[in-house]
Enzyme design. Structure first.
Site, PDB file in Angstrom:
ATOM      1  N   GLY A  10      -0.664  10.955  -3.296  1.00 16.90           N
ATOM      2  CA  GLY A  10      -1.702  10.168  -2.642  1.00 16.90           C
ATOM      3  C   GLY A  10      -2.391  10.950  -1.539  1.00 16.90           C
ATOM      4  N   VAL A  78       0.412   9.766 -11.075  1.00 20.37           N
ATOM      5  CA  VAL A  78       1.875   9.830 -11.169  1.00 20.37           C
ATOM      6  C   VAL A  78       2.349   8.558 -11.865  1.00 20.37           C
ATOM      7  CG1 VAL A  78       4.026   9.942  -9.854  1.00 20.37           C
ATOM      8  CG2 VAL A  78       2.013  11.219  -9.090  1.00 20.37           C
ATOM      9  N   GLU A 173     -15.565  -8.885   7.290  1.00 17.64           N
ATOM     10  CA  GLU A 173     -16.546  -7.796   7.277  1.00 17.64           C
ATOM     11  C   GLU A 173     -17.487  -7.904   6.081  1.00 17.64           C
ATOM     12  OE1 GLU A 173     -13.809  -4.632   9.813  1.00 17.64           O
ATOM     13  OE2 GLU A 173     -13.952  -4.386   7.659  1.00 17.64           O
TER      14      GLU A 173
HETATM   15  C1  LIG Z   1     -11.407  -2.578   2.307  1.00 15.08           C
HETATM   16  C2  LIG Z   1     -10.371  -2.101   3.282  1.00 15.08           C
HETATM   17  C3  LIG Z   1     -10.675  -2.045   4.643  1.00 15.08           C
HETATM   18  C4  LIG Z   1      -9.719  -1.604   5.556  1.00 15.08           C
HETATM   19  N1  LIG Z   1     -10.047  -1.544   6.879  1.00 15.08           N
HETATM   20  C5  LIG Z   1      -9.150  -1.054   7.755  1.00 15.08           C
HETATM   21  C6  LIG Z   1      -9.484  -0.912   9.143  1.00 15.08           C
HETATM   22  O1  LIG Z   1     -10.600  -1.252   9.558  1.00 15.08           O
HETATM   23  N2  LIG Z   1      -8.551  -0.374   9.977  1.00 15.08           N
HETATM   24  C7  LIG Z   1      -7.317   0.026   9.538  1.00 15.08           C
HETATM   25  O2  LIG Z   1      -6.495   0.511  10.314  1.00 15.08           O
HETATM   26  N3  LIG Z   1      -6.971  -0.121   8.249  1.00 15.08           N
HETATM   27  C8  LIG Z   1      -7.848  -0.636   7.345  1.00 15.08           C
HETATM   28  N4  LIG Z   1      -7.501  -0.768   6.027  1.00 15.08           N
HETATM   29  C9  LIG Z   1      -6.161  -0.377   5.617  1.00 15.08           C
HETATM   30  C10 LIG Z   1      -6.055   1.130   5.497  1.00 15.08           C
HETATM   31  O3  LIG Z   1      -7.150   1.641   4.795  1.00 15.08           O
HETATM   32  C11 LIG Z   1      -4.750   1.457   4.812  1.00 15.08           C
HETATM   33  O4  LIG Z   1      -3.704   0.985   5.618  1.00 15.08           O
HETATM   34  C12 LIG Z   1      -4.602   2.953   4.601  1.00 15.08           C
HETATM   35  O5  LIG Z   1      -5.606   3.426   3.745  1.00 15.08           O
HETATM   36  C13 LIG Z   1      -3.232   3.254   4.004  1.00 15.08           C
HETATM   37  O6  LIG Z   1      -3.121   4.635   3.819  1.00 15.08           O
HETATM   38  P1  LIG Z   1      -2.188   5.192   2.659  1.00 15.08           P
HETATM   39  O7  LIG Z   1      -2.219   6.677   2.797  1.00 15.08           O
HETATM   40  O8  LIG Z   1      -0.880   4.509   2.695  1.00 15.08           O
HETATM   41  O9  LIG Z   1      -2.890   4.747   1.308  1.00 15.08           O
HETATM   42  P2  LIG Z   1      -4.384   4.953   0.804  1.00 15.08           P
HETATM   43  O10 LIG Z   1      -5.300   5.360   1.877  1.00 15.08           O
HETATM   44  O11 LIG Z   1      -4.688   3.720   0.039  1.00 15.08           O
HETATM   45  O12 LIG Z   1      -4.242   6.178  -0.204  1.00 15.08           O
HETATM   46  C14 LIG Z   1      -3.478   6.073  -1.378  1.00 15.08           C
HETATM   47  C15 LIG Z   1      -3.901   7.208  -2.305  1.00 15.08           C
HETATM   48  O13 LIG Z   1      -2.989   7.260  -3.391  1.00 15.08           O
HETATM   49  C16 LIG Z   1      -3.679   7.481  -4.590  1.00 15.08           C
HETATM   50  N5  LIG Z   1      -2.853   6.946  -5.673  1.00 15.08           N
HETATM   51  C17 LIG Z   1      -2.465   5.679  -5.860  1.00 15.08           C
HETATM   52  N6  LIG Z   1      -1.651   5.586  -6.929  1.00 15.08           N
HETATM   53  C18 LIG Z   1      -1.536   6.825  -7.435  1.00 15.08           C
HETATM   54  C19 LIG Z   1      -0.825   7.359  -8.540  1.00 15.08           C
HETATM   55  N7  LIG Z   1      -0.053   6.608  -9.338  1.00 15.08           N
HETATM   56  N8  LIG Z   1      -0.943   8.683  -8.795  1.00 15.08           N
HETATM   57  C20 LIG Z   1      -1.713   9.474  -8.003  1.00 15.08           C
HETATM   58  N9  LIG Z   1      -2.402   8.999  -6.922  1.00 15.08           N
HETATM   59  C21 LIG Z   1      -2.307   7.710  -6.644  1.00 15.08           C
HETATM   60  C22 LIG Z   1      -4.986   6.730  -4.395  1.00 15.08           C
HETATM   61  O14 LIG Z   1      -6.002   7.250  -5.248  1.00 15.08           O
HETATM   62  C23 LIG Z   1      -5.276   6.992  -2.911  1.00 15.08           C
HETATM   63  O15 LIG Z   1      -6.064   8.142  -2.729  1.00 15.08           O
HETATM   64  C24 LIG Z   1      -8.447  -1.208   5.102  1.00 15.08           C
HETATM   65  C25 LIG Z   1      -8.138  -1.265   3.739  1.00 15.08           C
HETATM   66  C26 LIG Z   1      -9.094  -1.699   2.837  1.00 15.08           C
HETATM   67  C27 LIG Z   1      -8.760  -1.759   1.374  1.00 15.08           C
END
Ligand SMILES: Cc1cc2nc3c(=O)[nH]c(=O)nc-3n(C[C@H](O)[C@H](O)[C@H](O)COP(=O)(O)OP(=O)(O)OC[C@H]3O[C@@H](n4cnc5c(N)ncnc54)[C@H](O)[C@@H]3O)c2cc1C
Length: 435
Positions: A10, A78, A173
């Site tokens: 990710g 994955v 939003e």
């Molecule tokens: C519309 C929206 C608005 C938001 N606004 C806010 C905000 O204003 N402030 C805030 O703090 N948080 C906000 N959030 C929450 C925040 O974006 C998430 O908490 C954050 O992105 C989490 O980070 P992460 O690295 O865990 O996952 P993500 O950023 O979701 O990244 C996960 C990555 O894993 C990849 N992936 C998934 N499954 C697989 C797989 N099987 N194989 C390979 N790759 C894979 C995806 O393509 C992605 O690139 C928002 C979320 C959304 C959906």
């Protein structure tokens, strides 16, 4: 001896922070993501509502790590882990299976929408979890206006009624941004149509919007939304969704051709496929040091992980939690390689924000500082610019915002349907031999 192999699943906020924290270390990092870009999820709603270009909120992963020689990238999904062989099974876009060996693994696959088994919600609803989702919603919204312009009788049947489900930050939003798109821009684009007939209904099943925020912030959000003409329905839940109507648990039927699903969230389904213990919302159970129990050298971070907070609950699914936990997991790997003991992860809460629209937002910061209106909006704009990846994206988003603010205009209002390109190719491909 070759350097230890670190695989990060990710390229979201957590995965990027972890890889960056391993800069200069003698490790061989591979980031694997199904997309070749990082998506800045907090600004997706602006892509969906024609405020920003898709490319403004995404950045190629290879570009981010051009100057970090110990990082490589694999575009693949994955699908499973073999814990004995210490490998991941991945599938490329072309359908090939690539096996990735690892010494240390960080699972940072994020979250996805949860539809609570509500009939029709997944089939007909528009979620907002990826760039593709945002573009699909933008296409759909704009296409409803074109349909109404072509056939005004459709308006009575709900073609211009937009139901947003979920009164959390994303729902608020989206609803606010849709209202501004309609009032600021589409009234000028569709001069011969009464755009004011467009209806936005925001449905929340609890008695308040923006659940985790304070009462004054919740009230501010509600009054700003209502001032923009949005119907806020609290204590209401969706029973079923059909292509042209939404049925509420109360029995009320809302004719609407669009349902934005901003209500439920659950861990990415990869969590269930990895043969690890999962807990609330399908999130991977982790210890206080972010290790996955029983899976040596494996960590889960960000939205996909059930990270224990100080109060005994789980940390919220927020970008700062993902980034901080990513940096901590990288630190754990460095400590493990150096033979040092692990440390517990402590989240530093720097506050939360939500924006409603032009000069309207709420921000709850540490030390009880609560902002609303223009100061909160400016703080929101500044922080989002700061955390965007890439100078070009920052500049482009900044210019788009300044342009919108000064001209009351919006950016890309393009209906770009991927199917169109496929259909065109099919029509061009000769199906019968040329004579
Ligand atoms: C519309 C929206 C608005 C938001 N606004 C806010 C905000 O204003 N402030 C805030 O703090 N948080 C906000 N959030 C929450 C925040 O974006 C998430 O908490 C954050 O992105 C989490 O980070 P992460 O690295 O865990 O996952 P993500 O950023 O979701 O990244 C996960 C990555 O894993 C990849 N992936 C998934 N499954 C697989 C797989 N099987 N194989 C390979 N790759 C894979 C995806 O393509 C992605 O690139 C928002 C979320 C959304 C959906």
């Amino acid at each position: 001896m070759s350097a230890p192999k670190v695989v990060i699943v990710g390229a979201g906020f957590g995965g990027l922070a972890a890889a960056e924290a391993l800069a200069g270390e003698v490790v061989d990092v591979t980031i694997v993501d199904r997309n070749n870009f990082h998506t800045f999820l907090p600004l997706l709603y602006q892509v969906a509502t024609s405020g920003l270009n898709a490319a403004d909120v995404a950045y190629p992963v290879r570009g981010i790590f051009q100057k970090q020689p110990n990082v490589d990238f694999l575009q693949a999904t994955v699908t499973a882990a073999d814990w004995d062989a210490r490998t991941l099974r991945t599938e490329t876009a072309e359908g090939h299976t690539v096996t990735l060996p690892f010494d240390h693994l960080i699972v940072a696959a994020g979250a996805t929408a949860s539809y609570f088994d509500i009939p029709g919600a997944e089939e007909h609803g528009y979620p907002l979890y990826s760039l593709a989702d945002a573009i699909a919603l933008r296409n759909h919204v704009l296409a409803r206006f074109e349909a109404a312009a072509a056939e005004p009788a459709l308006i009575d049947g709900g073609v211009l009624s937009f139901v947003v489900v979920g009164g959390g930050p994303t729902g608020v939003e989206v609803a606010g941004a849709l209202a501004e798109l309609f009032q600021m821009v589409l009234t000028k684009d569709f001069r011969r149509m009464d755009v004011h007939r467009a209806r936005i209904v925001l449905i929340e099943m609890t008695p308040a919007l923006l659940g985790p925020f304070s009462l004054p912030s919740q009230r501010h959000a509600r009054s700003e939304l209502e001032a923009r003409g949005i119907e806020v329905r609290l204590d209401q839940a969706v029973a079923s969704v059909e292509p042209t109507q939404v049925v509420l648990k109360s029995g009320e039927v809302l004719p609407a051709h669009t349902l934005v699903w901003a209500a439920g969230v659950q861990a990415n389904p990869l969590a269930a496929a990895l043969d690890v213990e999962t807990t609330r919302g399908g999130r991977i159970a982790v210890g206080t040091d972010l290790r996955i129990p029983g899976r040596a050298g494996a960590y889960a971070i960000g939205d996909v992980a059930a990270i224990p907070g100080r109060d005994g609950g789980l940390l919220p699914m927020l970008a700062p939690v993902a980034s901080q936990s990513g940096r901590h997991a990288a630190g754990e790997i460095k400590r493990a390689i150096a033979g040092r003991p692990s440390k517990p992860f402590h989240y530093r809460d720097k506050g939360t924000m939500a924006t409603i629209g032009r000069r309207a937002a709420v921000a709850e910061l540490p030390f009880g500082i609560h902002l609303s209106g223009t100061p909160a909006w400016l703080a929101w704009l500044g922080l989002h610019l700061l955390f965007l990846v890439g100078f070009r994206n920052r500049l482009s988003v900044f210019l788009n915002w300044v342009w919108s603010y000064l001209t009351w205009d919006r950016g890309p209002r393009l209906i770009v349907d991927q199917r169109e390109a496929r259909d065109a190719r099919r029509l061009e491909a000769p199906t019968t031999p040329h004579r």
